[in-house]
Design a protein around this motif. Structure first.
Motif, PDB file in Angstrom:
ATOM      1  N   PRO A  34     -23.318  14.631 -77.236  1.00 54.27           N
ATOM      2  CA  PRO A  34     -22.724  13.763 -76.218  1.00 54.27           C
ATOM      3  C   PRO A  34     -21.327  13.334 -76.664  1.00 54.27           C
ATOM      4  O   PRO A  34     -21.025  13.336 -77.866  1.00 54.27           O
ATOM      5  N   PRO A  35     -20.466  12.933 -75.730  1.00 56.37           N
ATOM      6  CA  PRO A  35     -19.096  12.551 -76.087  1.00 56.37           C
ATOM      7  C   PRO A  35     -19.022  11.482 -77.163  1.00 56.37           C
ATOM      8  O   PRO A  35     -18.121  11.509 -78.002  1.00 56.37           O
ATOM      9  N   ILE A  36     -19.942  10.516 -77.175  1.00 50.76           N
ATOM     10  CA  ILE A  36     -19.867   9.422 -78.141  1.00 50.76           C
ATOM     11  C   ILE A  36     -20.039   9.931 -79.569  1.00 50.76           C
ATOM     12  O   ILE A  36     -19.602   9.282 -80.527  1.00 50.76           O
ATOM     13  N   GLU A  37     -20.644  11.077 -79.745  1.00 50.21           N
ATOM     14  CA  GLU A  37     -20.781  11.678 -81.064  1.00 50.21           C
ATOM     15  C   GLU A  37     -19.774  12.806 -81.277  1.00 50.21           C
ATOM     16  O   GLU A  37     -19.176  12.925 -82.355  1.00 50.21           O
ATOM     17  N   ILE A 152     -24.942   1.571 -62.673  1.00 51.03           N
ATOM     18  CA  ILE A 152     -23.917   2.134 -63.553  1.00 51.03           C
ATOM     19  C   ILE A 152     -24.476   2.513 -64.924  1.00 51.03           C
ATOM     20  O   ILE A 152     -24.142   3.584 -65.461  1.00 51.03           O
ATOM     21  N   ILE A 153     -25.311   1.662 -65.517  1.00 56.50           N
ATOM     22  CA  ILE A 153     -25.789   1.881 -66.879  1.00 56.50           C
ATOM     23  C   ILE A 153     -26.477   3.239 -67.048  1.00 56.50           C
ATOM     24  O   ILE A 153     -26.181   3.975 -68.002  1.00 56.50           O
ATOM     25  N   PRO A 154     -27.391   3.648 -66.129  1.00 53.70           N
ATOM     26  CA  PRO A 154     -28.026   4.953 -66.310  1.00 53.70           C
ATOM     27  C   PRO A 154     -27.038   6.119 -66.263  1.00 53.70           C
ATOM     28  O   PRO A 154     -27.231   7.120 -66.958  1.00 53.70           O
ATOM     29  N   VAL A 155     -25.976   5.976 -65.478  1.00 52.00           N
ATOM     30  CA  VAL A 155     -24.987   7.054 -65.391  1.00 52.00           C
ATOM     31  C   VAL A 155     -24.203   7.158 -66.690  1.00 52.00           C
ATOM     32  O   VAL A 155     -23.946   8.254 -67.199  1.00 52.00           O
ATOM     33  N   GLY A 160     -23.564  10.307 -71.799  1.00 51.36           N
ATOM     34  CA  GLY A 160     -23.504  10.324 -73.245  1.00 51.36           C
ATOM     35  C   GLY A 160     -22.395   9.466 -73.822  1.00 51.36           C
ATOM     36  O   GLY A 160     -21.851   9.773 -74.889  1.00 51.36           O
ATOM     37  N   ARG A 161     -22.085   8.362 -73.151  1.00 54.16           N
ATOM     38  CA  ARG A 161     -21.037   7.466 -73.610  1.00 54.16           C
ATOM     39  C   ARG A 161     -21.613   6.101 -73.973  1.00 54.16           C
ATOM     40  O   ARG A 161     -22.745   5.779 -73.631  1.00 54.16           O
ATOM     41  N   GLY A 162     -20.805   5.297 -74.666  1.00 54.98           N
ATOM     42  CA  GLY A 162     -21.186   3.936 -74.973  1.00 54.98           C
ATOM     43  C   GLY A 162     -20.601   2.969 -73.951  1.00 54.98           C
ATOM     44  O   GLY A 162     -19.897   3.364 -73.016  1.00 54.98           O
ATOM     45  N   LEU A 163     -20.890   1.690 -74.141  1.00 51.66           N
ATOM     46  CA  LEU A 163     -20.424   0.650 -73.224  1.00 51.66           C
ATOM     47  C   LEU A 163     -19.868  -0.516 -74.013  1.00 51.66           C
ATOM     48  O   LEU A 163     -20.464  -0.968 -74.997  1.00 51.66           O
ATOM     49  N   GLN A 181     -31.592   1.553 -73.975  1.00 48.97           N
ATOM     50  CA  GLN A 181     -31.212   2.080 -75.295  1.00 48.97           C
ATOM     51  C   GLN A 181     -29.853   2.784 -75.243  1.00 48.97           C
ATOM     52  O   GLN A 181     -29.646   3.828 -75.855  1.00 48.97           O
ATOM     53  N   LEU A 182     -28.954   2.171 -74.496  1.00 53.57           N
ATOM     54  CA  LEU A 182     -27.572   2.654 -74.422  1.00 53.57           C
ATOM     55  C   LEU A 182     -26.776   2.006 -75.545  1.00 53.57           C
ATOM     56  O   LEU A 182     -26.846   0.789 -75.755  1.00 53.57           O
ATOM     57  N   ARG A 183     -26.018   2.783 -76.270  1.00 51.16           N
ATOM     58  CA  ARG A 183     -25.201   2.227 -77.345  1.00 51.16           C
ATOM     59  C   ARG A 183     -24.106   1.357 -76.749  1.00 51.16           C
ATOM     60  O   ARG A 183     -23.312   1.814 -75.925  1.00 51.16           O
TER      61      ARG A 183
END
Length: 205
Positions: A34-37, A152-155, A160-163, A181-183
């Motif tokens: 995912p982009p966050i990694e 928004i959160i599920p999208v 694969g991004r954080g918030l 379990q969103l980072r």
């Protein structure tokens, strides 16, 4: 603006691991991450010290020396408005230097039409596919709007991004991020720095 995360506030999950590189030694195909990694800025923390993140919001001033900013000798996350017509070119110097970019959620607020959030997030992904996170607005964003945050959160998680959100305590967005379990992390402090484009005379010095 340079928002700083309070080291005493523990995020739901850290936006990046304290490893040098999430790909190092594990044979993982980068394209599958995912982009966050995949696009996270590598850093070291051998002493296990408390972590904080520094974000710098780039408003798109054409006179800004982004190559120089990108060479800063410490990890930075540069926050960009995906609505800027040349946002990919603005992001390029940061990405080329190994720095992170994040998306400013400039077009998602309580006033958007019911069908807009998902479409807007899809457009964000097209504009800045390398972005590691979505950064909510300090005012009039979605973090305190439960119905909007629920969509928004599920999208964001699926992308694969954080918030990153503002404020202290549990907002609707941070509660949902924890449940999904969103980072995510909270921006604790904002320092405003005014940048003035140099005059033609100054540029020739």
């Amino acid at each position: 603006a340079i928002p700083l995360q309070d080291p005493s506030v523990r995020p739901v999950q850290p936006l990046a691991d304290a490893t040098v590189n999430p790909l190092a030694g594990n044979g993982t195909d980068a394209a599958m991450l995912p982009p966050i990694e995949r696009f996270a800025r590598a850093f070291e923390n051998p002493a296990g010290k408390p972590l904080f993140a520094i974000l710098l919001v780039d408003r798109g001033d054409p006179a800004l020396d982004r190559a120089k900013l990108a060479r800063l000798p410490f990890p930075m996350t540069f926050v960009l408005d995906p609505a800027l017509p040349d946002v990919a070119a603005i992001a390029a110097p940061y990405l080329d230097a190994g720095q992170e970019v994040a998306i400013l959620a400039s077009a998602i607020s309580e006033g958007v039409a019911p069908t807009d959030p998902e479409e807007t997030l899809a457009a964000y992904q097209t504009a800045l596919p390398q972005a590691v996170a979505i950064v909510d607005l300090e005012e009039d964003g979605f973090q305190g709007n439960l119905p909007l945050a629920t969509r928004i959160i599920p999208v964001i998680k699926q992308q694969g991004r954080g918030l990153l959100t503002y404020g202290t305590g549990q907002t609707a967005a941070s509660q949902l991020a924890s449940r999904e379990q969103l980072r995510a992390a909270t921006i604790y402090r904002q320092i405003c720095l005014l940048y003035t484009s140099p005059s033609p005379r100054d540029r020739t010095r």
